[in-house]
Design an enzyme around this catalytic site. Structure first.
Site, PDB file in Angstrom:
ATOM      1  N   ARG A   1       8.013   3.940  -4.825  1.00  0.00           N
ATOM      2  CA  ARG A   1       8.016   2.993  -3.701  1.00  0.00           C
ATOM      3  C   ARG A   1       6.974   1.901  -3.899  1.00  0.00           C
ATOM      4  NH1 ARG A   1       7.560   5.311   2.266  1.00  0.00           N
ATOM      5  NH2 ARG A   1       5.394   5.590   1.633  1.00  0.00           N
TER       6      ARG A   1
ATOM      7  N   GLU B   1      10.555 -23.870  12.517  1.00  0.00           N
ATOM      8  CA  GLU B   1       9.450 -24.706  12.051  1.00  0.00           C
ATOM      9  C   GLU B   1       9.468 -24.666  10.539  1.00  0.00           C
ATOM     10  OE1 GLU B   1       5.578 -23.016  13.011  1.00  0.00           O
ATOM     11  OE2 GLU B   1       6.399 -20.997  13.012  1.00  0.00           O
TER      12      GLU B   1
ATOM     13  N   LYS C   1      -1.411 -17.053  15.691  1.00  0.00           N
ATOM     14  CA  LYS C   1      -1.873 -17.557  14.386  1.00  0.00           C
ATOM     15  C   LYS C   1      -2.563 -16.408  13.639  1.00  0.00           C
ATOM     16  CE  LYS C   1      -3.917 -21.779  12.440  1.00  0.00           C
ATOM     17  NZ  LYS C   1      -2.795 -22.139  11.566  1.00  0.00           N
TER      18      LYS C   1
ATOM     19  N   LEU D   1       4.715 -21.397  15.708  1.00  0.00           N
ATOM     20  CA  LEU D   1       3.293 -21.542  16.018  1.00  0.00           C
ATOM     21  C   LEU D   1       3.138 -22.859  16.779  1.00  0.00           C
ATOM     22  CD1 LEU D   1       0.391 -20.367  15.526  1.00  0.00           C
ATOM     23  CD2 LEU D   1       0.195 -22.146  13.800  1.00  0.00           C
TER      24      LEU D   1
ATOM     25  N   HIS E   1      -1.104 -21.285   0.202  1.00  0.00           N
ATOM     26  CA  HIS E   1       0.045 -20.405   0.427  1.00  0.00           C
ATOM     27  C   HIS E   1       0.786 -19.968  -0.844  1.00  0.00           C
ATOM     28  CE1 HIS E   1      -0.642 -21.304   4.612  1.00  0.00           C
ATOM     29  NE2 HIS E   1       0.456 -20.709   5.022  1.00  0.00           N
TER      30      HIS E   1
ATOM     31  N   TYR F   1       0.819  -1.207   0.000  1.00  0.00           N
ATOM     32  CA  TYR F   1       0.000   0.000   0.000  1.00  0.00           C
ATOM     33  C   TYR F   1       0.852   1.256   0.000  1.00  0.00           C
ATOM     34  CZ  TYR F   1       0.960   1.071   4.908  1.00  0.00           C
ATOM     35  OH  TYR F   1       1.583   1.424   6.071  1.00  0.00           O
TER      36      TYR F   1
ATOM     37  N   ARG G   1      -7.862 -20.341  -1.191  1.00  0.00           N
ATOM     38  CA  ARG G   1      -6.784 -20.170  -0.222  1.00  0.00           C
ATOM     39  C   ARG G   1      -5.727 -21.272  -0.324  1.00  0.00           C
ATOM     40  NH1 ARG G   1      -4.826 -21.452   4.710  1.00  0.00           N
ATOM     41  NH2 ARG G   1      -4.014 -19.740   5.998  1.00  0.00           N
TER      42      ARG G   1
HETATM   43  N1  PMP Z   1       3.373 -23.656  11.849  1.00  0.00           N
HETATM   44  C1  PMP Z   1       2.767 -22.829  10.989  1.00  0.00           C
HETATM   45  C2  PMP Z   1       3.480 -21.580  10.553  1.00  0.00           C
HETATM   46  C3  PMP Z   1       1.466 -23.116  10.505  1.00  0.00           C
HETATM   47  O1  PMP Z   1       0.853 -22.302   9.660  1.00  0.00           O
HETATM   48  C4  PMP Z   1       0.846 -24.322  10.958  1.00  0.00           C
HETATM   49  C5  PMP Z   1      -0.544 -24.724  10.520  1.00  0.00           C
HETATM   50  N2  PMP Z   1      -1.105 -24.277   9.471  1.00  0.00           N
HETATM   51  C6  PMP Z   1       1.530 -25.157  11.840  1.00  0.00           C
HETATM   52  C7  PMP Z   1       2.791 -24.781  12.275  1.00  0.00           C
HETATM   53  C8  PMP Z   1       0.918 -26.449  12.355  1.00  0.00           C
HETATM   54  O2  PMP Z   1      -0.116 -26.149  13.249  1.00  0.00           O
HETATM   55  P1  PMP Z   1      -1.388 -27.117  13.392  1.00  0.00           P
HETATM   56  O3  PMP Z   1      -0.858 -28.452  13.777  1.00  0.00           O
HETATM   57  O4  PMP Z   1      -2.203 -26.469  14.472  1.00  0.00           O
HETATM   58  O5  PMP Z   1      -2.075 -27.150  12.065  1.00  0.00           O
END
Ligand code: PMP
Length: 290
Positions: free
Chosen positions: A52, A180, A148, A205, A102, A33, A100
């Site tokens: 920008r 992770e 989350k 997460l 990623h 934006y 949806r």
């Molecule tokens: N890490 C991230 C960044 C996530 O997005 C997710 C789930 N989509 C997880 C870990 C795994 O979490 P969960 O077992 O609750 O799906």
């Protein structure tokens, strides 16, 4: 006076202006934006804002929603229709609307363009005359991976990189420590068969599947340690695997160009996958009240 907004080709009363719920700006913060100040009906530093904006688009490999010329006409029209003398124009470009997931959608998906305007720019002079108070805070942008949030832009960029490398996931590491993966939790099994996964800090997460798998593993007699491990350790591990709501337990057989152990799914990962599957198969109506 009702505000007029520009949304994807249409000028609408702002209260009727909408974006699709599968817009990636809404679901992944996958958008950029600009805010420009309008002073006496004209923008301050227009060229710098456009530069920008185009840079932000380029950095995220997002297509421009309109040519510079067309964008200027849209912004001018929004300023004109809203009779802005002193105020601001807000421009947002999202990667577009797609079911949806990623990774980036097909290049055929058009970016969304939203332009709105507001009257009034900045606090009144009296505020500046008195001066203002501030507070000091640690810069946490963005070190709260434990929440989350839909601020998933870095995760989508990592997943896109994985897709382009024909990989299932991106294993994320910080200063050599594996945290992770882009949408799942990461695990390894040491040569002495201890199962290791990162502790639940701000850096990951706390996966619901992670917690369930820890319990399943301990119940099955495995040693589980919640501690940080390095990418180096993972590369030398007996096994590496991922967990997640839609991933279940997924053995990892290759990291970059290197195989994990002999390049076959590990026996512990497969055992945990089967145990997790058995847990899923055992679910009954009582699951609603768990
Ligand atoms: N890490 C991230 C960044 C996530 O997005 C997710 C789930 N989509 C997880 C870990 C795994 O979490 P969960 O077992 O609750 O799906």
């Amino acid at each position: 006076m009702s505000h007029i907004a520009y949304v994807n080709g249409r000028y609408l009363p702002q209260r009727l202006a909408q974006v699709n719920i599968e817009d990636r700006g809404y679901q992944f913060a996958d958008g950029v934006y600009e805010v420009m100040c309008i002073w006496n009906g004209v923008p301050a530093d227009y060229a710098a804002h456009v530069v920008r904006l185009n840079r932000s688009l380029k950095e995220l490999r997002m297509a421009a929603p309109a040519s510079d010329g067309a964008l200027r006409l849209i912004i001018q029209e929004v300023v004109r229709r809203n009779l802005v003398e002193k105020g601001t124009v807000y421009i947002q470009v999202n990667r577009g609307v797609s079911p949806r997931a990623h990774p980036f959608p097909s290049p055929n998906v058009k970016p969304s363009l939203i332009v709105t305007a507001k009257h009034g720019a900045g606090p009144p002079e009296s505020v500046a005359e008195a001066g203002v108070k501030v507070i000091a805070l640690p810069d946490l942008r963005w070190k709260r991976c434990d929440i989350k949030t839909v601020g998933l832009l870095p995760n989508t960029l990592a997943k896109q990189a994985a897709s382009e490398a024909k990989a299932f996931e991106a294993l994320l590491h910080l200063d050599g420590t594996v945290t992770e993966a882009s949408s799942s939790n990461a695990w390894m099994v040491t040569p002495d068969k201890t199962i290791v996964t990162h502790p639940t800090t701000n850096s990951i997460l706390g996966g619901v599947t992670r917690a369930t798998v820890i319990k399943i593993a301990r119940d099955a007699g495995y040693e589980v340690e919640e501690r940080a491990f390095t990418l180096k350790e993972a590369l030398k591990a007996k096994e590496v695997f991922l967990t997640g709501t839609t991933t279940f337990v997924m053995p990892v057989v290759q990291i970059d160009e290197q195989t994990v152990a002999n390049g076959s799914p590990g026996t512990i990962a497969l055992d945990l996958r089967q145990r997790y599957r058995a847990y899923m198969d055992s679910l009954t109506e009582a699951a609603w009240n768990a």
